[in-house]
Design a protein around this motif. Sequence first.
Motif, mmCIF file in Angstrom:
data_model
loop_
_atom_site.group_PDB
_atom_site.id
_atom_site.type_symbol
_atom_site.label_atom_id
_atom_site.label_comp_id
_atom_site.label_asym_id
_atom_site.label_seq_id
_atom_site.Cartn_x
_atom_site.Cartn_y
_atom_site.Cartn_z
ATOM 1 N N VAL A 49 7.061 8.957 39.356
ATOM 2 C CA VAL A 49 8.417 8.502 39.038
ATOM 3 C C VAL A 49 8.571 7.009 39.319
ATOM 4 N N ALA A 50 7.447 6.281 39.310
ATOM 5 C CA ALA A 50 7.490 4.846 39.592
ATOM 6 C C ALA A 50 8.078 4.077 38.410
ATOM 7 N N ASP A 51 8.399 2.829 38.671
ATOM 8 C CA ASP A 51 8.943 1.936 37.644
ATOM 9 C C ASP A 51 7.842 1.617 36.632
ATOM 10 N N HIS A 52 8.001 2.086 35.400
ATOM 11 C CA HIS A 52 6.965 1.898 34.384
ATOM 12 C C HIS A 52 6.833 0.437 33.954
ATOM 13 N N GLY A 53 7.899 -0.319 34.074
ATOM 14 C CA GLY A 53 7.811 -1.739 33.731
ATOM 15 C C GLY A 53 6.852 -2.483 34.645
ATOM 16 N N TRP A 54 6.945 -2.222 35.948
ATOM 17 C CA TRP A 54 6.027 -2.856 36.893
ATOM 18 C C TRP A 54 4.597 -2.362 36.683
ATOM 19 N N LEU A 55 4.440 -1.075 36.354
ATOM 20 C CA LEU A 55 3.098 -0.567 36.078
ATOM 21 C C LEU A 55 2.501 -1.248 34.855
ATOM 22 N N LEU A 56 3.320 -1.562 33.861
ATOM 23 C CA LEU A 56 2.834 -2.281 32.683
ATOM 24 C C LEU A 56 2.406 -3.695 33.053
ATOM 25 N N VAL A 57 3.145 -4.327 33.958
ATOM 26 C CA VAL A 57 2.740 -5.652 34.448
ATOM 27 C C VAL A 57 1.374 -5.565 35.126
ATOM 28 N N GLY A 58 1.177 -4.538 35.961
ATOM 29 C CA GLY A 58 -0.111 -4.362 36.618
ATOM 30 C C GLY A 58 -1.240 -4.129 35.630
ATOM 31 N N ALA A 59 -0.981 -3.305 34.601
ATOM 32 C CA ALA A 59 -2.014 -3.039 33.595
ATOM 33 C C ALA A 59 -2.361 -4.307 32.815
ATOM 34 N N THR A 60 -1.368 -5.122 32.517
ATOM 35 C CA THR A 60 -1.626 -6.387 31.813
ATOM 36 C C THR A 60 -2.469 -7.322 32.671
ATOM 37 N N ALA A 61 -2.167 -7.386 33.964
ATOM 38 C CA ALA A 61 -2.951 -8.233 34.869
ATOM 39 C C ALA A 61 -4.398 -7.763 34.941
ATOM 40 N N VAL A 62 -4.611 -6.452 35.019
ATOM 41 C CA VAL A 62 -5.977 -5.922 35.075
ATOM 42 C C VAL A 62 -6.727 -6.256 33.795
ATOM 43 N N THR A 63 -6.080 -6.111 32.639
ATOM 44 C CA THR A 63 -6.726 -6.434 31.367
ATOM 45 C C THR A 63 -7.148 -7.901 31.318
ATOM 46 N N ALA A 64 -6.307 -8.781 31.848
ATOM 47 C CA ALA A 64 -6.625 -10.213 31.823
ATOM 48 C C ALA A 64 -7.784 -10.567 32.754
ATOM 49 N N THR A 65 -8.075 -9.713 33.740
ATOM 50 C CA THR A 65 -9.175 -10.037 34.661
ATOM 51 C C THR A 65 -10.520 -10.084 33.956
ATOM 52 N N TRP A 66 -10.702 -9.300 32.903
ATOM 53 C CA TRP A 66 -11.986 -9.313 32.189
ATOM 54 C C TRP A 66 -12.187 -10.633 31.453
ATOM 55 N N VAL A 67 -11.106 -11.194 30.913
ATOM 56 C CA VAL A 67 -11.196 -12.507 30.268
ATOM 57 C C VAL A 67 -11.512 -13.585 31.311
ATOM 58 N N CYS A 68 -10.874 -13.490 32.471
ATOM 59 C CA CYS A 68 -11.128 -14.469 33.537
ATOM 60 C C CYS A 68 -12.561 -14.355 34.059
ATOM 61 N N SER A 69 -13.060 -13.137 34.174
ATOM 62 C CA SER A 69 -14.447 -12.949 34.599
ATOM 63 C C SER A 69 -15.410 -13.569 33.592
ATOM 64 N N ALA A 70 -15.116 -13.396 32.296
ATOM 65 C CA ALA A 70 -15.949 -14.007 31.261
ATOM 66 C C ALA A 70 -15.887 -15.531 31.341
ATOM 67 N N LEU A 71 -14.707 -16.067 31.601
ATOM 68 C CA LEU A 71 -14.557 -17.521 31.719
ATOM 69 C C LEU A 71 -15.368 -18.055 32.894
ATOM 70 N N ALA A 72 -15.332 -17.345 34.031
ATOM 71 C CA ALA A 72 -16.099 -17.777 35.198
ATOM 72 C C ALA A 72 -17.600 -17.711 34.929
ATOM 73 N N GLN A 73 -18.048 -16.653 34.227
ATOM 74 C CA GLN A 73 -19.473 -16.540 33.927
ATOM 75 C C GLN A 73 -19.924 -17.635 32.977
ATOM 76 N N GLN A 74 -19.079 -17.987 32.006
ATOM 77 C CA GLN A 74 -19.423 -19.103 31.119
ATOM 78 C C GLN A 74 -19.505 -20.405 31.892
#
Length: 313
Positions: A49-74
């Motif tokens: 019963v958590a706030d789905h808006g905040w969960l969406l923010v968390g999911a967006t942040a997690v998705t962006a971590t893969w792009v940041c990891s790729a940027l660091a590896q480059q």
Amino acid sequence: MTPQAPAAASTRRRTYWQTLLALTVLIAAGCLAHWHWAVLASGAGRLAVADHGWLLVGATAVTATWVCSALAQQGAVTRGLPAGRLVATQFAASAANQVLPAGLGAGAVNLRFLMRCGLPAAGAATAYAVKATAGAVIRGVLITLLALACPGALRLPQASGGALVLVLAGVPALLLAAARLWPRCRRAMAAVLTDVRAVHARPHRVAALWGGSLAFVVLHAVALIAVTQAVALPLPPARVALVYLAASGAAALLPTPGGLGSLDAALALALVAAGAPAAAAASAVLGYRLLTVWLPLLPGLLVLAVLVRRRAL
């Protein structure tokens, strides 16, 4: 006996002990989950019963971590890497990291990708080590800054006399080992330093390495903060970020697949120690692990299979 036989036997022994330790930690985590099942069930119900808006923010942040990891590896290599395959590799590496202990999955996937891109084995290992070192430095700096901003949030254990004796006895042993191994390591270290200097001679590579590493760590902290906000956990965001950095650093010392068990326990204990109710802490950890592990796991493994099939790894 062939020259490769001793090395193979050593690798088997090391794998055996790592697997045994991983199983031990997982069994211990299972026992803890059984003993505290009421708290976990309450946390799961609270997450539902958590706030789905905040969960969406968390999911967006997690998705962006893969792009940041790729940027660091480059940023850790001088030559350009194919951007699309690089991001897909980071996504696949995050899934592989949930299967093998101590970061072996992510390391193997990244090393194979870099070698497929034309880097020699030593250069690929150096590039991955540079990226990992940058991440560790970023975490250390952030922990220091947040600890100063939140005094008393981290309670370090008092060192006992026995521990102090062990540390003092271990220092000479480490120095002796380093002195004996130094002639063998000198050439390898020289090659590593040459690669590091080459990367840091290019400002855009420096920005990618350190900026990507910083964004990766910050976004993971943002994901946990978003989950704590979703379940109305009564802790300020700065303290939650400090808890995440400290707990993830401690969990890295235990070679379990993806930190399963070790990170969960460290995060839950750290959140409770910081003042969160046990049920709220359990639901926050469950939500964070759902976003970072369980939801991306199957798609990540499918991407890994596709990359292997296309010989990108």
